[in-house]
Design a protein around this motif. Structure first.
Motif, PDB file in Angstrom:
ATOM      1  N   SER A  85       0.840  -1.185   0.000  1.00  0.00           N
ATOM      2  CA  SER A  85       0.000   0.000   0.000  1.00  0.00           C
ATOM      3  C   SER A  85       0.880   1.242   0.000  1.00  0.00           C
ATOM      4  O   SER A  85       2.030   1.212   0.434  1.00  0.00           O
ATOM      5  N   ARG A  86       0.327   2.341  -0.468  1.00  0.00           N
ATOM      6  CA  ARG A  86       1.146   3.538  -0.627  1.00  0.00           C
ATOM      7  C   ARG A  86       1.680   3.996   0.727  1.00  0.00           C
ATOM      8  O   ARG A  86       1.142   3.681   1.783  1.00  0.00           O
ATOM      9  N   VAL A  87       2.747   4.767   0.687  1.00  0.00           N
ATOM     10  CA  VAL A  87       3.386   5.263   1.893  1.00  0.00           C
ATOM     11  C   VAL A  87       2.375   6.041   2.727  1.00  0.00           C
ATOM     12  O   VAL A  87       1.659   6.897   2.216  1.00  0.00           O
ATOM     13  N   SER A  88       2.301   5.737   4.013  1.00  0.00           N
ATOM     14  CA  SER A  88       1.347   6.432   4.875  1.00  0.00           C
ATOM     15  C   SER A  88       1.890   7.807   5.270  1.00  0.00           C
ATOM     16  O   SER A  88       3.087   8.061   5.218  1.00  0.00           O
ATOM     17  N   ASN A  89       0.995   8.682   5.708  1.00  0.00           N
ATOM     18  CA  ASN A  89       1.410  10.026   6.085  1.00  0.00           C
ATOM     19  C   ASN A  89       2.377  10.020   7.254  1.00  0.00           C
ATOM     20  O   ASN A  89       3.166  10.937   7.432  1.00  0.00           O
ATOM     21  N   SER A  90       2.310   8.958   8.082  1.00  0.00           N
ATOM     22  CA  SER A  90       3.206   8.882   9.230  1.00  0.00           C
ATOM     23  C   SER A  90       4.627   8.559   8.807  1.00  0.00           C
ATOM     24  O   SER A  90       5.570   8.756   9.570  1.00  0.00           O
ATOM     25  N   ASP A  91       4.818   8.065   7.590  1.00  0.00           N
ATOM     26  CA  ASP A  91       6.132   7.669   7.126  1.00  0.00           C
ATOM     27  C   ASP A  91       6.783   8.700   6.207  1.00  0.00           C
ATOM     28  O   ASP A  91       7.950   8.580   5.866  1.00  0.00           O
ATOM     29  N   THR A  92       6.045   9.683   5.766  1.00  0.00           N
ATOM     30  CA  THR A  92       6.596  10.606   4.775  1.00  0.00           C
ATOM     31  C   THR A  92       5.948  11.971   4.918  1.00  0.00           C
ATOM     32  O   THR A  92       4.825  12.105   5.405  1.00  0.00           O
ATOM     33  N   GLN A  93       6.684  12.988   4.472  1.00  0.00           N
ATOM     34  CA  GLN A  93       6.156  14.350   4.479  1.00  0.00           C
ATOM     35  C   GLN A  93       5.716  14.777   3.083  1.00  0.00           C
ATOM     36  O   GLN A  93       5.201  15.874   2.906  1.00  0.00           O
ATOM     37  N   SER A  94       5.961  13.958   2.081  1.00  0.00           N
ATOM     38  CA  SER A  94       5.615  14.313   0.711  1.00  0.00           C
ATOM     39  C   SER A  94       4.331  13.614   0.289  1.00  0.00           C
ATOM     40  O   SER A  94       3.814  12.744   0.983  1.00  0.00           O
ATOM     41  N   THR A  95       3.827  13.992  -0.880  1.00  0.00           N
ATOM     42  CA  THR A  95       2.674  13.315  -1.448  1.00  0.00           C
ATOM     43  C   THR A  95       3.142  12.192  -2.364  1.00  0.00           C
ATOM     44  O   THR A  95       4.271  12.223  -2.873  1.00  0.00           O
ATOM     45  N   PRO A  96       2.307  11.190  -2.612  1.00  0.00           N
ATOM     46  CA  PRO A  96       2.685  10.139  -3.560  1.00  0.00           C
ATOM     47  C   PRO A  96       3.025  10.697  -4.932  1.00  0.00           C
ATOM     48  O   PRO A  96       3.920  10.204  -5.623  1.00  0.00           O
ATOM     49  N   GLU A  97       2.305  11.761  -5.340  1.00  0.00           N
ATOM     50  CA  GLU A  97       2.541  12.357  -6.646  1.00  0.00           C
ATOM     51  C   GLU A  97       3.928  13.002  -6.716  1.00  0.00           C
ATOM     52  O   GLU A  97       4.640  12.900  -7.718  1.00  0.00           O
ATOM     53  N   ALA A  98       4.328  13.656  -5.626  1.00  0.00           N
ATOM     54  CA  ALA A  98       5.643  14.302  -5.601  1.00  0.00           C
ATOM     55  C   ALA A  98       6.750  13.266  -5.650  1.00  0.00           C
ATOM     56  O   ALA A  98       7.760  13.448  -6.335  1.00  0.00           O
ATOM     57  N   LEU A  99       6.559  12.174  -4.919  1.00  0.00           N
ATOM     58  CA  LEU A  99       7.555  11.100  -4.943  1.00  0.00           C
ATOM     59  C   LEU A  99       7.645  10.489  -6.333  1.00  0.00           C
ATOM     60  O   LEU A  99       8.737  10.232  -6.857  1.00  0.00           O
ATOM     61  N   ALA A 100       6.492  10.271  -6.951  1.00  0.00           N
ATOM     62  CA  ALA A 100       6.467   9.649  -8.281  1.00  0.00           C
ATOM     63  C   ALA A 100       7.112  10.532  -9.341  1.00  0.00           C
ATOM     64  O   ALA A 100       7.579  10.036 -10.372  1.00  0.00           O
ATOM     65  N   ALA A 101       7.141  11.842  -9.091  1.00  0.00           N
ATOM     66  CA  ALA A 101       7.727  12.764 -10.070  1.00  0.00           C
ATOM     67  C   ALA A 101       9.247  12.731 -10.070  1.00  0.00           C
ATOM     68  O   ALA A 101       9.879  13.234 -11.002  1.00  0.00           O
ATOM     69  N   LEU A 102       9.849  12.152  -9.045  1.00  0.00           N
ATOM     70  CA  LEU A 102      11.303  12.049  -8.997  1.00  0.00           C
ATOM     71  C   LEU A 102      11.796  10.940  -9.934  1.00  0.00           C
ATOM     72  O   LEU A 102      11.064   9.978 -10.202  1.00  0.00           O
ATOM     73  N   PRO A 103      13.043  11.031 -10.408  1.00  0.00           N
ATOM     74  CA  PRO A 103      13.571   9.998 -11.311  1.00  0.00           C
ATOM     75  C   PRO A 103      14.041   8.758 -10.552  1.00  0.00           C
ATOM     76  O   PRO A 103      15.213   8.367 -10.612  1.00  0.00           O
ATOM     77  N   LEU A 104      13.121   8.152  -9.825  1.00  0.00           N
ATOM     78  CA  LEU A 104      13.438   6.933  -9.074  1.00  0.00           C
ATOM     79  C   LEU A 104      13.805   5.784 -10.018  1.00  0.00           C
ATOM     80  O   LEU A 104      13.336   5.743 -11.165  1.00  0.00           O
ATOM     81  N   ARG A 105      14.628   4.846  -9.527  1.00  0.00           N
ATOM     82  CA  ARG A 105      14.811   3.602 -10.257  1.00  0.00           C
ATOM     83  C   ARG A 105      13.457   2.914 -10.393  1.00  0.00           C
ATOM     84  O   ARG A 105      12.626   2.952  -9.479  1.00  0.00           O
ATOM     85  N   GLU A 106      13.249   2.263 -11.518  1.00  0.00           N
ATOM     86  CA  GLU A 106      11.943   1.661 -11.791  1.00  0.00           C
ATOM     87  C   GLU A 106      11.561   0.610 -10.750  1.00  0.00           C
ATOM     88  O   GLU A 106      10.392   0.450 -10.415  1.00  0.00           O
ATOM     89  N   ASN A 107      12.554  -0.147 -10.240  1.00  0.00           N
ATOM     90  CA  ASN A 107      12.201  -1.213  -9.301  1.00  0.00           C
ATOM     91  C   ASN A 107      11.861  -0.682  -7.905  1.00  0.00           C
ATOM     92  O   ASN A 107      11.498  -1.453  -7.022  1.00  0.00           O
ATOM     93  N   LEU A 108      11.939   0.641  -7.706  1.00  0.00           N
ATOM     94  CA  LEU A 108      11.543   1.226  -6.428  1.00  0.00           C
ATOM     95  C   LEU A 108      10.189   1.919  -6.501  1.00  0.00           C
ATOM     96  O   LEU A 108       9.614   2.267  -5.464  1.00  0.00           O
ATOM     97  N   ARG A 109       9.675   2.101  -7.702  1.00  0.00           N
ATOM     98  CA  ARG A 109       8.401   2.815  -7.845  1.00  0.00           C
ATOM     99  C   ARG A 109       7.247   2.007  -7.253  1.00  0.00           C
ATOM    100  O   ARG A 109       7.138   0.811  -7.473  1.00  0.00           O
ATOM    101  N   GLY A 110       6.406   2.686  -6.488  1.00  0.00           N
ATOM    102  CA  GLY A 110       5.226   2.059  -5.924  1.00  0.00           C
ATOM    103  C   GLY A 110       5.463   1.320  -4.632  1.00  0.00           C
ATOM    104  O   GLY A 110       4.508   0.806  -4.032  1.00  0.00           O
TER     105      GLY A 110
END
Length: 386
Positions: free
Chosen positions: A13-38
């Motif tokens: 399940s997506r990162v909970s608010n207790s684990d992150t200060q960003s939104t899922p959309e902001a995280l997804a906009a970064l050039p993450l390695r593909e195997n880390l997405r989601g």
């Protein structure tokens, strides 16, 4: 039976608010390695409840005399914190070798910030792009995440009935899929059951054909039932066998973050190639060294924990549930119609256990006598509708 396939870690399940200060959309906009997405970060719920039995911590406080010894040791180390620590943590490796016995020398010991970093370093050295690591789920949920973090393909092996793993089945799967690293969790998390040494021997022999590494994760070894043998006894003559341990559980030092391994000296040399400079702080070394000087006092709580574990097993059976035989400081149990509803019912009564995502099953840590009583009383109320 269908064999394992290389696949990324489960899409949690997506990162909970207790684990992150960003939104899922902001995280997804970064050039993450593909195997880390989601993916979501590893972590059990951290909730403020009277009885917390979900993370397999040693819930007994560190004894006063050990607290005093650690404080004195850290105070001594603090005088020289302007300098880097001993890069080779020489005293610590010597004390660990003495604690483990089995004729081990300090050249065969390695330590890091928790056994998770030990496992990460092993995959950095022996895994990586184009290589694979095999685990046998249900098992420690960090394994596929560590694989993703090191860009190592993860092979999910197959267990038998009641989550068992036989020597013949494990060896056959290793011989067929030829993983570069095999992870054997014993006692296994979340089931709590230890592997027989015949499984380790068979897997090692199967991996020898392609020079695979075999890692036995013994994080809960000190809680094992009488007669359960450690893979430490198999190290001689097996240069690609590694046994990992931790001071988080039996030593009640989860907050100190100190894990270690025993292996052939060439394995520790390999890890020197990937470790960060001065990776083990002077404070961590001082804490561990002081604790190891008082390991007999620290391990006194282990026997009480084992008594509470066995008491939990008896209590669960009395409720008509199905607990697994446990060599650890927790109990995995089935027979629940709606496991999550039972989890919620316990939480409503101030007791937090672990929903490991396996249908009809939950896992509970064996705590103090009072915590164990609170769990059994709360579960009885949930099961009877009181």
């Amino acid at each position: 039976m269908r064999g394992p396939e290389v696949h990324p870690p489960p899409r949690l399940s997506r990162v909970s608010n207790s684990d992150t200060q960003s939104t899922p959309e902001a995280l997804a906009a970064l050039p993450l390695r593909e195997n880390l997405r989601g993916l979501s970060p590893y972590g059990a719920p951290q909730l403020e409840v009277p009885v917390t039995l979900n993370t397999n911590e040693n819930t007994h406080p560190v004894p006063d005399e050990v607290v005093e010894a650690i404080a004195a040791s850290v105070a001594e180390a603090a005088v020289t914190l302007n300098r880097y620590p001993d890069r080779e943590f020489t005293e610590l490796r010597k004390r660990l070798s003495e604690y483990l016995g089995h004729g081990l020398s300090e050249t065969q010991l390695w330590a890091a910030n928790g056994s998770n970093e030990i496992l990460q370093q092993l995959l950095q050295a022996f895994g990586g792009p184009g290589r694979t690591v095999m685990g046998f789920p249900p098992t420690y949920s960090m394994y596929p995440l560590l694989a993703a973090g090191t860009d190592t393909g993860y092979l999910a092996g197959v267990r038998g009935e009641n989550f068992s793993l036989s020597a013949a089945s494990a060896a056959r799967q290793v011989a067929e899929h030829r993983p570069n690293v095999v992870l054997l969790c014993s006692p296994n998390n979340p089931t709590g059951t230890a592997l027989g040494l015949d499984v380790v021997e068979a897997v090692y022999e199967a991996a020898e054909a392609h020079q695979g590494m075999v890692v036995v994760d013994e994080a809960y070894a000190e809680f094992a039932l009488a007669g359960t043998e450690s893979a430490l006894s198999l190290l001689t003559g097996r240069p690609r066998l590694v046994v990992t341990r931790t001071m988080s559980k039996a030593f009640a030092l989860a907050g100190a973050r100190l894990g270690y391994l025993a292996a052939a000296p060439e394995v520790t040399d390999a890890l020197r190639l990937v470790r960060l400079p001065y990776h083990l702080s002077a404070v961590a070394q001082a804490t561990a060294n002081a604790a190891l000087q008082h390991y007999d006092v620290l391990l006194e709580t282990v026997e009480d924990i084992k008594r509470q574990r066995d008491r939990i097993v008896e209590g669960l059976r009395a409720l008509g549930l199905d607990p697994a035989v446990s060599d650890s400081n927790f109990v995995f149990f089935g027979g629940l119609g709606d496991a999550h509803a039972v989890w919620q019912g316990l939480l409503d009564r101030g007791v937090l256990v672990r929903d490991v995502g396996i249908a009809h099953h939950l896992r509970v840590t064996a705590g103090t006598e009072a915590e164990t009583t609170a769990f059994l009383d709360a579960l009885r109320e949930v099961m009877t509708g009181a």
